[in-house]
Design a protein around this motif. Structure first.
Motif, mmCIF file in Angstrom:
data_model
loop_
_atom_site.group_PDB
_atom_site.id
_atom_site.type_symbol
_atom_site.label_atom_id
_atom_site.label_comp_id
_atom_site.label_asym_id
_atom_site.label_seq_id
_atom_site.Cartn_x
_atom_site.Cartn_y
_atom_site.Cartn_z
ATOM 1 N N ALA A 54 0.853 -1.184 0.000
ATOM 2 C CA ALA A 54 0.000 0.000 0.000
ATOM 3 C C ALA A 54 0.887 1.231 0.000
ATOM 4 O O ALA A 54 1.922 1.272 0.661
ATOM 5 C CB ALA A 54 -0.898 -0.001 1.237
ATOM 6 N N TRP A 55 0.457 2.239 -0.742
ATOM 7 C CA TRP A 55 1.220 3.475 -0.821
ATOM 8 C C TRP A 55 1.036 4.294 0.453
ATOM 9 O O TRP A 55 0.064 4.126 1.186
ATOM 10 C CB TRP A 55 0.766 4.285 -2.033
ATOM 11 C CG TRP A 55 0.768 3.486 -3.293
ATOM 12 C CD1 TRP A 55 -0.267 2.758 -3.803
ATOM 13 C CD2 TRP A 55 1.866 3.287 -4.196
ATOM 14 N NE1 TRP A 55 0.114 2.129 -4.969
ATOM 15 C CE2 TRP A 55 1.415 2.445 -5.241
ATOM 16 C CE3 TRP A 55 3.176 3.754 -4.226
ATOM 17 C CZ2 TRP A 55 2.224 2.051 -6.291
ATOM 18 C CZ3 TRP A 55 3.988 3.372 -5.285
ATOM 19 C CH2 TRP A 55 3.517 2.531 -6.296
ATOM 20 N N ALA A 56 1.983 5.191 0.695
ATOM 21 C CA ALA A 56 1.897 6.045 1.876
ATOM 22 C C ALA A 56 0.610 6.865 1.879
ATOM 23 O O ALA A 56 0.038 7.154 2.934
ATOM 24 C CB ALA A 56 3.117 6.966 1.939
ATOM 25 N N GLY A 101 -5.248 -0.937 2.379
ATOM 26 C CA GLY A 101 -4.537 0.210 2.931
ATOM 27 C C GLY A 101 -5.415 1.431 3.074
ATOM 28 O O GLY A 101 -5.112 2.334 3.862
ATOM 29 N N ILE A 133 -1.836 -4.099 7.214
ATOM 30 C CA ILE A 133 -1.113 -3.266 6.244
ATOM 31 C C ILE A 133 -0.159 -2.323 6.971
ATOM 32 O O ILE A 133 1.026 -2.219 6.617
ATOM 33 C CB ILE A 133 -2.104 -2.461 5.383
ATOM 34 C CG1 ILE A 133 -2.867 -3.380 4.427
ATOM 35 C CG2 ILE A 133 -1.383 -1.352 4.626
ATOM 36 C CD1 ILE A 133 -2.085 -3.872 3.243
ATOM 37 N N ASP A 134 -0.652 -1.638 7.980
ATOM 38 C CA ASP A 134 0.180 -0.677 8.708
ATOM 39 C C ASP A 134 1.352 -1.361 9.409
ATOM 40 O O ASP A 134 2.407 -0.748 9.611
ATOM 41 C CB ASP A 134 -0.656 0.079 9.738
ATOM 42 C CG ASP A 134 -1.604 1.088 9.103
ATOM 43 O OD1 ASP A 134 -1.378 1.456 7.931
ATOM 44 O OD2 ASP A 134 -2.572 1.503 9.782
ATOM 45 N N ARG A 165 3.378 -1.528 3.805
ATOM 46 C CA ARG A 165 3.401 -0.246 3.114
ATOM 47 C C ARG A 165 4.745 -0.084 2.410
ATOM 48 O O ARG A 165 5.665 -0.888 2.601
ATOM 49 C CB ARG A 165 3.114 0.908 4.078
ATOM 50 C CG ARG A 165 1.680 0.890 4.586
ATOM 51 C CD ARG A 165 1.236 2.218 5.142
ATOM 52 N NE ARG A 165 -0.155 2.158 5.606
ATOM 53 C CZ ARG A 165 -1.214 2.398 4.838
ATOM 54 N NH1 ARG A 165 -1.034 2.735 3.560
ATOM 55 N NH2 ARG A 165 -2.439 2.319 5.311
#
Length: 350
Positions: A123-125, A201, A273-274, A278
């Protein structure tokens, strides 16, 4: 520490700046082009200690890499649609591959299995829940649907016949996911695609095909997502399109009827995800492994350069001749012909 140049699609390259490198240069491009060593040095503004050539889903665009004087890394994302990639990867010291079940394809005479590393999508920031957004769509699929993706088109058509509230749209996925009670995914080629990580995400509740490539090792079915039988799979496990769509519709309807289950699933998936999926997590893992390799095997670059002629002959010549023919209209044919002869890259046209 070392200096790194990343060329090609950015992927997690932005996150490398926080991973202890002395310098990180990045270069993406959209025009038809090829690059040799001196091109890359000019682009970076320094001689890199590590070069990452990242998948752009186009012909190989860095030539002469088998003789480059730094640690070289090929980043494959689209191996499910590019059969030439494992041959090209033999010219590198390391290959990182997004699709886990394809790792054996990249291991070969010049690239040992222990230097083919799994680096799944992420997942992107910028992916994050939008808590103030009203959920005014029951179910959404966000992505391209056209004649080039026939399985997806057929699957979504069947889904919509059983789930009229399904909305099939394109556009900024983050806001669209925030509006949806359930996000539906489809994998045209059975690949573990970015849509899985992007949806989770963003804090979405996801229904996705049951495929390989480590999907159920990263995420737990029933805890982080619900799955349905894939109508297209890379691992040989496949059901017919009608069955696949029927299972997908049933899973979506279950989540719509049990909002408490969907809420728990969204929270668990976002925490997963976190906790490790990421861009920054992929950047840290890659940085640690690259530096460890440089420290533990400082001769790997010299060994590869000593076999450069053999790599060209055994692995690169035929693909380069193919691309010389295929890309005549771009004016790049001569570059591929020169690369096939070892006359492009470190000491060639530059």
């Amino acid at each position: 520490m070392k200096r790194l140049l990343w060329i090609g699609s950015p992927f997690f390259s932005d996150a490398l700046s926080s991973c202890g490198w002395d310098a990180v240069a990045r270069h993406n491009f959209e025009h038809a082009a090829v690059f040799g060593w001196h091109d890359l040095v000019r682009i970076a503004g320094f001689e890199p200690d590590v070069l990452v050539v990242a998948d752009k889903s186009r012909a190989p665009y860095v030539l002469g890499v088998e003789d480059f004087p730094c640690l070289t890394v090929f980043y494959s994302v689209d191996s499910h649609i590019h059969s030439w990639q494992p041959y090209y990867a033999q010219a590198f010291d390391v290959c990182i591959a997004s699709l886990r079940d394809h790792l054996p394809r990249f291991a070969g005479a010049y690239l040992p299995a222990d230097r083919v590393w799994w680096s799944p999508a992420f997942a992107w920031a910028q992916d994050a829940p939008e808590p103030q957004t009203a959920k005014d769509m029951d179910c959404v699929f966000v992505g391209t649907v056209n004649a080039d993706l026939p399985r997806r088109a057929a699957f979504l058509e069947k889904c919509r016949s059983g789930l009229p509230e399904l909305q099939i749209v394109t556009g900024p996925y983050r806001h669209l996911y925030a509006r949806a009670r359930v996000v539906l995914n489809h994998c045209e080629h059975g690949d573990l695609n970015f849509r899985v990580f992007e949806a989770l995400g963003c804090g979405s509740c996801l229904v996705t095909p049951r495929i390989g490539h480590g999907l159920t090792d990263i995420f737990a079915e029933g805890e982080h997502m619900l799955c349905y039988g894939a109508d297209t799979a890379d691992n040989g496990s496949i059901v017919d399109a009608a069955t696949s769509a029927g299972e997908a519709v049933a899973q979506v309807r279950y989540l719509l009827a049990h909002p408490d289950v969907a809420a728990r699933m969204r929270q668990a998936a976002l925490a997963c995800i976190d906790g490790g999926h990421r861009a920054v997590h992929r950047a840290r893992t890659f940085s640690d492994r690259a530096r460890a390799l440089l420290a533990s095997d400082p001769q790997c670059v010299a060994r590869r350069r000593g076999r450069a002629a053999a790599i060209r002959k055994d692995c690169l010549r035929l693909p380069y001749l193919h691309w010389a023919e295929e890309l005549r209209s771009t004016g790049l044919s001569e570059a591929y012909l020169a690369a096939a002869k070892g006359k492009f890259g470190l000491t060639g046209r530059e």
